[in-house]
Design a protein around this motif. Structure first.
Motif, PDB file in Angstrom:
ATOM      1  N   PRO A  60       0.831  -1.213   0.000  1.00 39.04           N
ATOM      2  CA  PRO A  60       0.000   0.000   0.000  1.00 39.04           C
ATOM      3  C   PRO A  60       0.865   1.262   0.000  1.00 39.04           C
ATOM      4  N   ASP A  61       0.307   2.352  -0.521  1.00 41.43           N
ATOM      5  CA  ASP A  61       1.044   3.615  -0.627  1.00 41.43           C
ATOM      6  C   ASP A  61       1.590   4.108   0.710  1.00 41.43           C
ATOM      7  N   VAL A  62       0.872   3.841   1.791  1.00 42.73           N
ATOM      8  CA  VAL A  62       1.321   4.302   3.110  1.00 42.73           C
ATOM      9  C   VAL A  62       2.688   3.715   3.483  1.00 42.73           C
ATOM     10  N   ALA A  63       3.048   2.591   2.898  1.00 42.48           N
ATOM     11  CA  ALA A  63       4.342   1.962   3.199  1.00 42.48           C
ATOM     12  C   ALA A  63       5.501   2.901   2.878  1.00 42.48           C
ATOM     13  N   TRP A  64       5.406   3.628   1.776  1.00 37.76           N
ATOM     14  CA  TRP A  64       6.522   4.487   1.350  1.00 37.76           C
ATOM     15  C   TRP A  64       6.710   5.627   2.351  1.00 37.76           C
ATOM     16  N   ASN A  65       5.618   6.174   2.869  1.00 37.44           N
ATOM     17  CA  ASN A  65       5.730   7.223   3.886  1.00 37.44           C
ATOM     18  C   ASN A  65       6.334   6.672   5.175  1.00 37.44           C
ATOM     19  N   LEU A  66       5.885   5.496   5.574  1.00 38.46           N
ATOM     20  CA  LEU A  66       6.437   4.881   6.788  1.00 38.46           C
ATOM     21  C   LEU A  66       7.937   4.667   6.658  1.00 38.46           C
ATOM     22  N   ILE A  67       8.371   4.174   5.510  1.00 40.00           N
ATOM     23  CA  ILE A  67       9.803   3.940   5.271  1.00 40.00           C
ATOM     24  C   ILE A  67      10.566   5.264   5.311  1.00 40.00           C
ATOM     25  N   ASP A  68      10.036   6.280   4.629  1.00 36.95           N
ATOM     26  CA  ASP A  68      10.725   7.575   4.554  1.00 36.95           C
ATOM     27  C   ASP A  68      10.855   8.258   5.904  1.00 36.95           C
ATOM     28  N   TYR A  69       9.827   8.146   6.741  1.00 35.87           N
ATOM     29  CA  TYR A  69       9.804   8.927   7.981  1.00 35.87           C
ATOM     30  C   TYR A  69      10.175   8.148   9.240  1.00 35.87           C
ATOM     31  N   ILE A  99       7.858  -3.460  14.307  1.00 36.17           N
ATOM     32  CA  ILE A  99       7.193  -4.242  13.262  1.00 36.17           C
ATOM     33  C   ILE A  99       5.771  -3.726  13.103  1.00 36.17           C
ATOM     34  N   VAL A 100       5.416  -3.434  11.840  1.00 33.04           N
ATOM     35  CA  VAL A 100       4.085  -2.947  11.503  1.00 33.04           C
ATOM     36  C   VAL A 100       3.490  -3.851  10.429  1.00 33.04           C
ATOM     37  N   LYS A 101       2.254  -4.286  10.638  1.00 37.28           N
ATOM     38  CA  LYS A 101       1.539  -5.075   9.623  1.00 37.28           C
ATOM     39  C   LYS A 101       0.678  -4.128   8.815  1.00 37.28           C
ATOM     40  N   LEU A 102       0.810  -4.210   7.502  1.00 35.06           N
ATOM     41  CA  LEU A 102       0.024  -3.387   6.585  1.00 35.06           C
ATOM     42  C   LEU A 102      -0.910  -4.271   5.777  1.00 35.06           C
ATOM     43  N   THR A 103      -2.150  -3.866   5.654  1.00 36.47           N
ATOM     44  CA  THR A 103      -3.075  -4.585   4.774  1.00 36.47           C
ATOM     45  C   THR A 103      -3.063  -3.907   3.408  1.00 36.47           C
ATOM     46  N   LYS A 104      -3.625  -4.576   2.429  1.00 36.88           N
ATOM     47  CA  LYS A 104      -3.651  -4.030   1.064  1.00 36.88           C
ATOM     48  C   LYS A 104      -4.295  -2.652   1.005  1.00 36.88           C
ATOM     49  N   ASP A 105      -5.294  -2.431   1.880  1.00 35.64           N
ATOM     50  CA  ASP A 105      -5.997  -1.136   1.849  1.00 35.64           C
ATOM     51  C   ASP A 105      -5.339  -0.084   2.749  1.00 35.64           C
ATOM     52  N   GLY A 106      -4.145  -0.391   3.289  1.00 28.82           N
ATOM     53  CA  GLY A 106      -3.387   0.593   4.046  1.00 28.82           C
ATOM     54  C   GLY A 106      -3.639   0.619   5.543  1.00 28.82           C
ATOM     55  N   GLN A 107      -4.404  -0.342   6.066  1.00 25.34           N
ATOM     56  CA  GLN A 107      -4.606  -0.414   7.525  1.00 25.34           C
ATOM     57  C   GLN A 107      -3.276  -0.750   8.194  1.00 25.34           C
ATOM     58  N   ILE A 108      -2.994  -0.103   9.320  1.00 28.41           N
ATOM     59  CA  ILE A 108      -1.729  -0.278  10.041  1.00 28.41           C
ATOM     60  C   ILE A 108      -1.994  -0.897  11.400  1.00 28.41           C
ATOM     61  N   THR A 109      -1.254  -1.984  11.713  1.00 32.06           N
ATOM     62  CA  THR A 109      -1.316  -2.593  13.038  1.00 32.06           C
ATOM     63  C   THR A 109       0.122  -2.734  13.554  1.00 32.06           C
ATOM     64  N   PHE A 110       0.380  -2.186  14.761  1.00 37.92           N
ATOM     65  CA  PHE A 110       1.716  -2.325  15.346  1.00 37.92           C
ATOM     66  C   PHE A 110       1.832  -3.713  15.975  1.00 37.92           C
ATOM     67  N   VAL A 111       2.806  -4.488  15.522  1.00 37.13           N
ATOM     68  CA  VAL A 111       3.064  -5.824  16.056  1.00 37.13           C
ATOM     69  C   VAL A 111       4.098  -5.742  17.169  1.00 37.13           C
TER      70      VAL A 111
END
Length: 192
Positions: free
Chosen positions: A76-85, A178-190
């Motif tokens: 999901p697109d949110v992954a790129w922001n998480l990686i960058d920040y 560790i963060v789990k991302l779903t296809k629709d961009g939902q974020i869950t902290f593992v």
């Protein structure tokens, strides 16, 4: 170590992984046991060395977000922001894993991946040109070694190559978030 010695160390580690071997190497978190993330037999050896149930997925390291896209059909697109920040090492669990050893992919089809920013592990991944398994250098159930001096002899003796870089570094490494991302961009902290 000199730049030439580091380059030779990385070259040797890459050659071992290309032949299907497993290595012990410094990462952006703790020391890791690694191999070619596409090599099912090498992944199986790591599970055996750690005495770890193969239902517990392992993490993969890559050198860039671009390379990460080779191993999942739906980041999901949110992954790129998480990686960058991300200020600390951040592992993302993403769905629809592809191009990896089957025993590296979780039962739900996901894979845990991290873009490493640490100089040695990033250069290793860059030179290898594909994902590298990264699991803490300890037996399952034991604490992760925070630096090279804390790695047990069974682990050191069980790999095909031990990188020389950063062996004298006494900095106490910590596991990644560790963060789990779903296809629709939902974020869950593992793991925070």
């Amino acid at each position: 170590m000199t730049q030439q010695e580091i380059a030779a160390d990385i070259r040797q580690a890459v050659e071992v992984m290309e032949r299907g071997g497993i290595i012990l190497y410094p990462t952006d978190t703790v020391w890791g046991i690694g191999c070619d993330a596409r090599n099912e037999a090498a992944v199986r050896r790591i599970y055996g060395l750690k005495r770890r149930d193969d239902s517990k997925a392992l993490i993969c390291l890559v050198d860039s977000a671009d390379r990460m896209q080779r191993y999942s059909r739906s980041i999901p697109d949110v992954a790129w922001n998480l990686i960058d920040y991300a200020e600390k090492p951040l592992t993302l669990i993403v769905d629809d894993a592809i191009n990896l050893a089957p025993n590296l992919i979780a039962a739900d089809g996901s894979v845990a991946m991290r873009v490493t920013r640490e100089r040695i592990s990033r250069e290793l991944c860059y030179r290898f040109q594909r994902a590298v398994v990264s699991t803490s250098a300890n037996l399952s159930g034991e604490p992760a070694p925070r630096n090279f001096m804390e790695i047990g002899p069974e682990i050191i003796g069980g790999v095909d190559y031990v990188m020389k870089a950063r062996q004298n570094d006494v900095t106490k490494g910590r596991p990644s978030q560790i963060v789990k991302l779903t296809k629709d961009g939902q974020i869950t902290f593992v793991r925070k």
